[in-house]
Design an enzyme around this catalytic site. Structure first.
Site, PDB file in Angstrom:
ATOM      1  N   GLY A  70       0.487  -1.303  -0.231  1.00 23.59           N
ATOM      2  CA  GLY A  70       0.028   0.058   0.449  1.00 23.59           C
ATOM      3  C   GLY A  70       0.799   1.330   0.124  1.00 23.59           C
ATOM      4  O   GLY A  70       0.972   1.997  -0.703  1.00 23.59           O
ATOM      5  N   THR A  71       2.621   1.236   0.506  1.00 26.11           N
ATOM      6  CA  THR A  71       3.005   1.949   0.909  1.00 26.11           C
ATOM      7  C   THR A  71       3.542   3.251  -0.322  1.00 26.11           C
ATOM      8  O   THR A  71       3.140   3.740  -0.720  1.00 26.11           O
ATOM      9  CB  THR A  71       4.422   2.284   1.612  1.00 26.11           C
ATOM     10  OG1 THR A  71       3.333   2.129   3.255  1.00 26.11           O
ATOM     11  CG2 THR A  71       4.923   3.448   1.941  1.00 26.11           C
ATOM     12  N   ASN A 150      -8.449   4.481   8.629  1.00 23.59           N
ATOM     13  CA  ASN A 150      -7.351   3.215   9.463  1.00 23.59           C
ATOM     14  C   ASN A 150      -7.534   2.752  11.160  1.00 23.59           C
ATOM     15  O   ASN A 150      -7.607   1.955  11.419  1.00 23.59           O
ATOM     16  CB  ASN A 150      -6.424   2.799   8.973  1.00 23.59           C
ATOM     17  CG  ASN A 150      -5.582   4.352   9.043  1.00 23.59           C
ATOM     18  OD1 ASN A 150      -6.186   5.283   8.428  1.00 23.59           O
ATOM     19  ND2 ASN A 150      -3.952   3.572  10.233  1.00 23.59           N
ATOM     20  N   GLN A 180      -8.232  -0.859   2.895  1.00 25.53           N
ATOM     21  CA  GLN A 180      -8.803  -1.292   4.472  1.00 25.53           C
ATOM     22  C   GLN A 180     -10.601  -1.102   4.106  1.00 25.53           C
ATOM     23  O   GLN A 180     -10.969  -1.707   4.547  1.00 25.53           O
ATOM     24  CB  GLN A 180      -8.869  -0.091   6.152  1.00 25.53           C
ATOM     25  CG  GLN A 180      -7.728  -0.023   6.516  1.00 25.53           C
ATOM     26  CD  GLN A 180      -7.580  -1.033   7.076  1.00 25.53           C
ATOM     27  OE1 GLN A 180      -7.935  -2.121   7.641  1.00 25.53           O
ATOM     28  NE2 GLN A 180      -5.774  -1.012   7.454  1.00 25.53           N
ATOM     29  N   SER A 200      -3.415  -3.441  -0.682  1.00 20.61           N
ATOM     30  CA  SER A 200      -2.345  -3.951  -0.237  1.00 20.61           C
ATOM     31  C   SER A 200      -2.813  -5.568   0.249  1.00 20.61           C
ATOM     32  O   SER A 200      -3.963  -5.492   1.105  1.00 20.61           O
ATOM     33  CB  SER A 200      -2.094  -3.130   1.668  1.00 20.61           C
ATOM     34  OG  SER A 200      -0.991  -4.189   2.528  1.00 20.61           O
ATOM     35  N   GLY A 201      -1.576  -6.049   0.157  1.00 20.26           N
ATOM     36  CA  GLY A 201      -1.855  -7.508   0.766  1.00 20.26           C
ATOM     37  C   GLY A 201      -2.272  -8.360   1.534  1.00 20.26           C
ATOM     38  O   GLY A 201      -3.240  -9.019   1.970  1.00 20.26           O
ATOM     39  N   THR A 238      13.105  -7.466 -10.826  1.00 19.61           N
ATOM     40  CA  THR A 238      12.183  -8.437 -10.932  1.00 19.61           C
ATOM     41  C   THR A 238      10.708  -9.326  -9.664  1.00 19.61           C
ATOM     42  O   THR A 238      10.704  -8.314  -8.543  1.00 19.61           O
ATOM     43  CB  THR A 238      12.875  -9.550  -9.661  1.00 19.61           C
ATOM     44  OG1 THR A 238      14.493  -9.959 -10.653  1.00 19.61           O
ATOM     45  CG2 THR A 238      12.824 -10.835 -10.412  1.00 19.61           C
ATOM     46  N   CYS A 326       0.972   1.480  11.726  1.00 23.26           N
ATOM     47  CA  CYS A 326       1.971   2.153  10.753  1.00 23.26           C
ATOM     48  C   CYS A 326       3.006   2.687  11.445  1.00 23.26           C
ATOM     49  O   CYS A 326       4.095   3.360  11.118  1.00 23.26           O
ATOM     50  CB  CYS A 326       2.143   1.988   9.520  1.00 23.26           C
ATOM     51  SG  CYS A 326       1.186   0.955   8.535  1.00 23.26           S
TER      52      CYS A 326
END
Length: 384
Positions: A70-71, A150, A180, A200-201, A238, A326
């Site tokens: 996400g960042t 969040n 979120q 974000s995963g 990669t 965070c």
């Protein structure tokens, strides 16, 4: 009993996610940039994930760019979007309650000479639409608003904002931090007027270190990571095939039976809120429970500092947050809670509970019983 109520910080990976991550690390481990069979196999995992995510959003696969999370997605959206569109204007609009992954890039752009307007919010944390309308200009090139806060679970009127932005500032890109919200709401960027969408995963039972940025084919964004030209030159390096493969599986599973999952989350949240309401001087923050996100509950336990409560619960195997994971190591008061007009003593007493589909009513009851035992003791101690 162990109770994990910090799912907005991170979630446990689905078993299916773990399995595909291990498989792509140990069996199908090729570099997707390689031209031989192992490389083609690895590339197929990326294509499959892009297809899954694009299907959920009803967008094109080529509009999905995989990132480290996400960042990075937020940084690329704001900085890359601003730099690519600087000839069209110099004005950026965001809100006073954004995550640091948006507010700090905005501050960086301000240092580079961009003009940034920070929108105020009401006491529930929602953007004031009349103020937004008044600040939008012909030279506005970016508007960035989070979908779900969040810290409080407040939900922004995203479709209403998107419509207003494109009416008043047709050159502007509308960016939404959906970190979120994805996996809790059905999000269709084209319908909502969203040009850029960050996800974000590890918030949706996927791996850490992976996410994506939806970039509308009409949006201009300048790459920030240069090198080998992967992902059509938009993000060199990669490709993280295990993470990307896991993200695709997590996205698919998180949307299975979504309405039923959300209903269970709302019932869990309401059960906890009702139990807390029977205790003295505990405040529920933000929007009404059913209007807010299903998985986040912000409470203020007056007379007890959030860090003290957090560690007292931790001693009993209950895990919650004193704010955004965070930024919870920093001692500055929460910018979001401050912007909502919350007094300092309430901010210092605020904690966040965040749930997942794996949480149970038994865990909720254990949490409530523990709160009944712990909070009076902590208040007596704090008064000494």
């Amino acid at each position: 009993m162990e109770v994990y109520f910090d799912n907005s910080a991170t979630t446990r990976c689905y078993d299916t996610v773990k399995d595909i991550v291990v498989k792509t690390m140990t069996e199908d481990f090729g570099n997707p940039s390689a031209m031989h069979k192992k490389g083609v196999e690895a590339e197929q995992y990326m294509k499959d994930s892009a297809k899954t995510i694009a299907g959920l959003l009803k967008v094109q696969e080529k509009e999905i760019l995989f990132t480290s999370g996400g960042t990075e997605s937020n940084n690329l959206a704001l900085i890359g979007g601003a730099l690519a569109n600087r000839r069209s204007g110099n004005h950026i609009v965001t809100t006073a309650v954004e995550h640091a992954a948006v507010s700090q890039p905005a501050a960086f752009l301000q240092e580079q000479g961009f003009e940034v307007t920070y929108l105020p919010v009401d006491k529930e944390g929602r953007v004031k639409m009349d103020v937004l309308e008044s600040v939008l200009r012909p030279d506005t090139i970016m508007v960035s608003v989070m979908y779900v806060n969040n810290e409080t679970g407040t939900v922004m009127p995203i479709e209403e904002i998107g419509k207003l932005v494109h009416e008043k500032s047709p050159k502007a890109l509308f960016h939404v931090d959906a970190i979120q919200a994805f996996g809790k709401y059905r999000i269709f960027p084209r319908k909502a007027g969203i040009d850029l969408l960050s996800v974000s995963g590890h918030k949706i039972h996927g791996p850490k270190g992976v996410g994506f940025l939806y970039i509308s084919e009409k949006a201009k964004v300048q790459p920030l990571i240069l090198g080998g030209g992967q992902q059509n030159g938009m993000r060199s390096g990669t490709d993280n095939v295990p993470g990307i493969a896991g993200l695709g599986v997590a996205a698919r599973e998180s949307y299975q039976d979504l309405e039923e999952k959300n209903e269970r989350l709302y019932r869990l949240k309401e059960h906890i809120a009702a139990g807390l309401a029977e205790m003295e001087n505990i405040l529920i923050n933000g929007m009404p429970l059913r209007e807010a996100a299903p998985h986040i509950l912000s409470i203020s336990v007056m007379g007890v500092r959030s860090e003290v409560l957090l560690h007292a619960l931790e001693d009993r195997d209950i895990y919650i947050s004193a704010g955004s994971a965070c930024s919870s190591h920093k001692r500055k008061p929460s910018a979001a809670l401050t912007a909502m007009g919350m007094p300092k003593d309430q901010i210092e007493s605020t904690v966040r509970l965040s749930f997942s589909e794996e949480n149970t009513m038994e865990e909720a009851d254990y949490f409530l019983q523990t709160m009944k035992e712990v909070v009076p003791m902590l208040r007596r101690y704090s008064r000494r």
